[in-house]
Design a protein around this motif. Structure first.
Motif, PDB file in Angstrom:
ATOM      1  N   SER A 160       0.837  -1.201   0.000  1.00  0.00           N
ATOM      2  CA  SER A 160       0.000   0.000   0.000  1.00  0.00           C
ATOM      3  C   SER A 160       0.870   1.248   0.000  1.00  0.00           C
ATOM      4  N   ALA A 162      -0.630   3.994   1.007  1.00  0.00           N
ATOM      5  CA  ALA A 162      -1.351   4.756   2.027  1.00  0.00           C
ATOM      6  C   ALA A 162      -1.074   4.128   3.384  1.00  0.00           C
ATOM      7  N   GLY A 165      -3.950   2.074   8.267  1.00  0.00           N
ATOM      8  CA  GLY A 165      -5.249   2.411   8.825  1.00  0.00           C
ATOM      9  C   GLY A 165      -6.196   3.044   7.825  1.00  0.00           C
ATOM     10  N   THR A 166      -5.633   3.638   6.772  1.00  0.00           N
ATOM     11  CA  THR A 166      -6.456   4.246   5.730  1.00  0.00           C
ATOM     12  C   THR A 166      -6.909   3.216   4.709  1.00  0.00           C
ATOM     13  N   ALA A 167      -6.023   2.310   4.356  1.00  0.00           N
ATOM     14  CA  ALA A 167      -6.340   1.314   3.327  1.00  0.00           C
ATOM     15  C   ALA A 167      -7.161   0.141   3.863  1.00  0.00           C
ATOM     16  N   GLU A 168      -7.012  -0.192   5.138  1.00  0.00           N
ATOM     17  CA  GLU A 168      -7.633  -1.402   5.681  1.00  0.00           C
ATOM     18  C   GLU A 168      -9.155  -1.426   5.560  1.00  0.00           C
ATOM     19  N   HIS A 170     -11.096  -0.284   3.332  1.00  0.00           N
ATOM     20  CA  HIS A 170     -11.475  -0.570   1.945  1.00  0.00           C
ATOM     21  C   HIS A 170     -11.148  -2.021   1.584  1.00  0.00           C
ATOM     22  N   ARG A 246     -12.658   2.587  -3.750  1.00  0.00           N
ATOM     23  CA  ARG A 246     -11.850   3.754  -3.380  1.00  0.00           C
ATOM     24  C   ARG A 246     -10.506   3.344  -2.784  1.00  0.00           C
ATOM     25  N   GLY A 247     -10.376   2.081  -2.423  1.00  0.00           N
ATOM     26  CA  GLY A 247      -9.104   1.618  -1.876  1.00  0.00           C
ATOM     27  C   GLY A 247      -8.111   1.153  -2.922  1.00  0.00           C
ATOM     28  N   MET A 250      -5.023   3.120  -3.454  1.00  0.00           N
ATOM     29  CA  MET A 250      -4.146   3.135  -2.279  1.00  0.00           C
ATOM     30  C   MET A 250      -3.151   1.983  -2.291  1.00  0.00           C
TER      31      MET A 250
END
Length: 330
Positions: A160, A162, A165-168, A170, A246-247, A250
């Motif tokens: 990732s 990103a 915590g941001t990608a998980e 998604h 949206r992921g 990332m």
């Protein structure tokens, strides 16, 4: 092909190579859509994905073994044995079980959280005794272990750009969207196993009960009330796909064609279900080969372009060199 993948991943031990090959066979045999998408990954990442899928498939096969002579208690014993062996493998770093051996190696290589497998096995045990879910929230708790954690397990392998915590969220949504699509596609087959994954409150809101579902299955027809309930679940699944999509940006660039294609192909199953008017009680929705090809060709082009850009800052790195697995240095 498996030799090239294992060489790229730096897997040299003969027993471990055989274990990964066993997992790849499980993936190619039972997970045709996933396997097709996995071919778009760089070779060194593929064995880990095969190991994760192989373990999930092995556990699921224990639960859904078609042998009518097996009791729920005997299936539970087999699941417990698999779980105990995995726990020992993660503790000591080895296993005689081929699928667990490959999985254990993957967990250590990519730093995957072992608690994700605890959650997965909990949901597998639920399938031995739970035959329906009162609300979507109840189903969601089951899907956390049976689907969301699969996305979270695979994320470190994919890499990732990103923060995790941001990608998980998604990645978790993608697993849930895939499973809800399976539930919609397999309503009739699941009913044969005495399971109904469509939440009971959703069915009741449209006047649907098990008796009506069984009537539809036996008479190879789909009542208008059943169609309405499944349409509502389909709309919910569409929303989860949108969140999952949206992921994709990332992810590590080398992994995006794989995941993007898997998303398109699985969402196409939902398209086919909708096009058939949710008549899934007596037939299985299948994506035509020509549609699969339309999704695969541009993904192959993107994959080839990424490999050409081997000297770019986003070039994929072989395991054991460059950035740590699951990360990228922009």
């Amino acid at each position: 092909m498996i030799t090239r993948e294992l060489n790229a991943a730096g897997v040299t031990d003969p027993a471990l190579r055989a274990a990964y090959a066993r997992c790849r066979d499980l993936n190619s045999r039972d997970g045709k859509t996933y396997f097709l998408a996995t071919r778009l990954l760089p070779p060194h990442r593929r064995p880990a994905v095969h190991a994760l899928y192989g373990f999930a498939r092995w556990a699921d096969d224990i639960v859904d073994d078609p042998d009518p002579g097996l009791t729920a208690e005997e299936r539970a014993v087999r699941l417990t044995k698999l779980d105990d062996d995995l726990s020992a493998a993660l503790r000591y770093g080895r296993s005689a079980h081929p699928v667990n051996a490959a999985l254990c190696d993957t967990v250590f290589r990519y730093g995957i959280d072992p608690r994700l497998f605890t959650d997965f096995m909990r949901s597998m045990r639920m399938d031995l005794t739970v035959t329906e879910y009162a609300t979507y929230e109840d189903l969601r708790r089951y899907m956390h272990g049976s689907a969301a954690v699969i996305g979270l397990q695979v994320l470190p392998v994919l890499g990732s750009v990103a923060p995790p915590g941001t990608a998980e969220p998604h990645a978790a949504s993608l697993g849930v969207a895939f499973q809800l699509t399976n539930f919609l596609r397999d309503v009739g087959e699941d009913l044969d196993r005495d399971r109904v994954y469509v939440p009971q409150d959703l069915l009741s809101a449209h006047g649907v009960d098990r008796e009506l579902l069984r009537w539809c299955r036996v008479h190879r027809r789909t009542d208008v009330r059943v169609r309405a309930a499944l349409r509502d679940l389909g709309a919910m699944t569409r929303g989860i796909y949108r969140h999952a999509a949206r992921g994709v940006p990332m992810l590590h660039p080398a992994s995006r064609p794989c995941v993007g294609t898997a998303l398109v192909l699985y969402r196409a199953i939902l398209d086919e279900i909708e096009a058939a008017g949710y008549a899934v009680m007596h037939r299985r929705a299948v994506v035509p080969r020509r549609r699969k090809a339309r999704a695969l060709v541009p993904a192959l082009a993107r994959t080839a372009a990424l490999r050409v850009r081997a000297g770019s800052p986003f070039a994929d790195r072989r395991a054991g060199g460059g950035a740590l697995p699951g990360t990228v240095t922009p």
